[in-house]
Design a protein around this motif. Structure first.
Motif: not given
Length: 601
Positions: A317-318, A350-355, A412-413
């Motif tokens: 998340k950070r 997962s990082i990009v999805n969170q972004y 696509k993210s």
């Protein structure tokens, strides 16, 4: 370093080997005290006059007709007991930051209080601690370090708490008022400097930096370090960037450089505890503090050591909140079994999805308020993320084990607004096609469907037109849209004719021209300006390979004919994707083929 001398008589303690200590005196010793493996041959009178506990122990030994006293678990061991014994004899003894805690715990054990004798050892040590040691920066740190071997005594006597409070209070002092000695050997890179940018070089070098204290407390054990940092943060006066720099410095100081040493059985548990502690201490404001590069390195180590999953999620998340600061090399985190890819693509996904989740709503609001152009101009961080992901895709595309699905999903993210130009995406797609020879036509269509040829620059378009790895349909699109733009630019010389104007008006013009390829082609042939543009375009096409020239010639012939034909349902169904805008097949079969109508849907 502060020190305090007690007593005035000469030191007459003597040693006989390593296990016997005695006082050189005309009087014979009348009590033997065993502390650890050392026997002390001493005299009752000076000891009993200062220690309430020794009075009780000697009385008990006398009742048992014994002249030996055993002291089990004596805090500080023989050295601390010797300090107390010398004080009882009135001999000279020196207290400093290294031995004061041991002496304080030993005097507490021996009950050397004011009830027994005025000005006793406990009182004198407390005065020394409060008036000297805890007022000194480095002495406070040294004393705190020595408490580790004297637990729980040092904790019960509140020495640990007092040291931590003293250290935390000093870190919160205005750097302009720091007059004591401290260690500061780090030469920070320009972006990492926490001093004020407006200061002159001479002033900057002579002033005290905001993070002057971080190196000194790096010598603390992780448990004590954690407590100090919690106290520093609780003061509420420390900038998040300084907290982040302190954690980074501690991690660099204690985490090994090599993966082998990091995960070795001898140190893996300690390293895991250290990483988890650092993550817990990160500033509460996820958008402040540590750089994205450091957070990604921390995440890499946390994965290797199997750190707590909740802490890893917090790190993700950070990182997502500062993803625009990252570099491609930061994202290249090695994959762990059972993954077969070289890098952990799922983690980056997962990082990009969170972004995307974090920034999606904000982007929608800003687009409505500013419009597309204003939004892009004011959101350089979004464009940075687009370039970052395209660069990462180009890097992982070399991995032959990377599945097509993973490549497409990651591409696509990110939102479309993060990728106004598709050159980086084209490079990644081309690399994937080059390294994955077994792709079917359907797979190639899927991966090329990610790319919008209208968003390629001139150089990228020229490369794509000559690229034998691209499907024929994509090459035709590239050639056609280049010609459409050339004709549009020639027809409107007064308008800014940058070949890659990604504004809505330019895009709409392209779409209108794509709907009427015959008219667009005819425009390229009529008028003086059109003739000039046509001549330049045709000369440029001489650089294309024979396949591309043949395609363009057929496209040109279609433009002359001025007829269009509806494509099959497959083409119509894919009209929303870039690959759907393709000229019709130009096959010839006698006179019927010359009368066939072609279209670009």
């Amino acid at each position: 370093m502060k020190f305090m001398k007690l007593g005035s008589k000469p030191d007459t303690f003597q040693a006989d080997g390593k296990s016997i200590r005695y006082v050189s005196s005309d009087l014979a010793s009348d009590v033997i005290i065993n502390v650890g493996e050392v026997k002390f041959y001493l005299h009752k009178f000076p000891l009993l006059s200062k220690s309430s506990r020794l009075q009780k122990l000697v009385s008990k030994a006398t009742e048992e007709n014994s002249d030996e006293i055993n002291m089990v678990d004596f805090p500080g061991g023989p050295k601390a007991f010797e300090i107390c014994a010398k004080f009882c004899y009135g001999m000279t003894v020196t207290l400093n930051a290294y031995n004061v805690v041991a002496a304080r715990c030993a005097s507490e054990y021996l009950e050397m209080t004011e009830d027994i004798d005025r000005g006793n050892l406990i009182f004198k040590i407390e005065v020394f601690l409060n008036s000297s040691i805890l007022r000194t920066w480095k002495d406070s740190i040294i004393v705190l370090q020595t408490t580790k071997s004297l637990l729980p005594w040092a904790e019960d006597l509140k020495i640990v708490g007092r040291c931590i409070d003293s250290i935390a209070s000093k870190t919160s002092v205005d750097p302009a008022n720091v007059t004591w000695s401290y260690t500061f050997n780090r030469k920070l890179a320009e972006p990492d400097k926490i001093v004020e940018d407006g200061m002159k070089f001479r002033e900057r070098s002579e002033s005290v930096p905001k993070d002057w204290w971080v190196e000194d407390i790096c010598e603390l054990d992780i448990d004590l370090y954690k407590r100090v940092m919690i106290a520093v943060k609780s003061k509420g006066r420390m900038d998040g960037a300084v907290i982040g720099e302190a954690l980074k410095t501690y991690a660099v100081r204690w985490l090994p450089d090599s993966i082998e040493n990091l995960v070795s059985e001898a140190h893996s548990m300690r390293n895991k505890s250290l990483v988890e502690t650092i993550i817990c201490l990160l500033p509460s404001d996820k958008s402040m503090g540590c750089s994205c590069s450091f957070l990604l390195k921390l995440l890499k180590v946390a994965i290797l050591l199997g750190a707590d999953e909740l802490l890893r999620e917090d790190l993700i998340k950070r990182i997502s909140s500062r993803l625009h600061e990252a570099s491609v090399s930061d994202l290249l985190i090695p994959a762990k079994p059972p993954q077969i890819t070289q890098y952990d693509v799922e983690l980056v996904q997962s990082i990009v999805n969170q972004y995307a989740k974090r920034n999606g709503n904000l982007e929608a609001v800003e687009k409505n308020e500013k419009g597309i152009d204003g939004f892009l101009l004011g959101n350089g961080s979004l464009l940075n993320v687009g370039r970052l992901i395209d660069g990462y895709l180009a890097e992982i595309a070399r991995d032959t084990n990377l599945a097509l699905f993973g490549f497409i999903e990651l591409s696509k993210s990110i939102p479309e607004s993060a990728r106004p130009i598709h050159d980086g995406l084209y490079k990644a797609i081309d690399t994937y096609l080059k390294e994955h020879h077994s792709l079917t036509k359907s797979d190639k269509k899927k991966i090329c469907g990610l790319m919008d040829v209208k968003k390629l620059t001139t150089n990228a378009s020229m490369h794509a037109a000559q690229n034998e790895r691209l499907p024929l349909r994509v090459v035709v699109q590239v050639l056609f849209f280049e010609q459409v733009r050339a004709s549009a630019a020639a027809a409107q010389p007064a308008v800014n004719n940058h070949p890659r104007d990604a504004s809505p008006s330019a895009t709409n013009t392209d779409e209108e021209e794509c709907e009427k390829p015959a008219v667009a082609a005819q425009k390229c042939k009529n008028g003086k300006l059109a003739k000039k543009s046509s001549k330049n375009s045709r000369s440029g096409l001489q650089l294309l390979p024979s396949r591309s020239r043949r395609i363009f010639d057929k496209l040109w012939a279609v433009g002359k004919g001025g007829h269009v034909e509806n494509r099959s349902s497959e083409t119509s169904a894919s009209s929303q994707s870039p690959t759907s805008l393709v000229p019709g097949d130009a096959k010839s079969s006698g006179s019927s083929s010359r009368q066939r109508r072609h279209s670009i849907s």
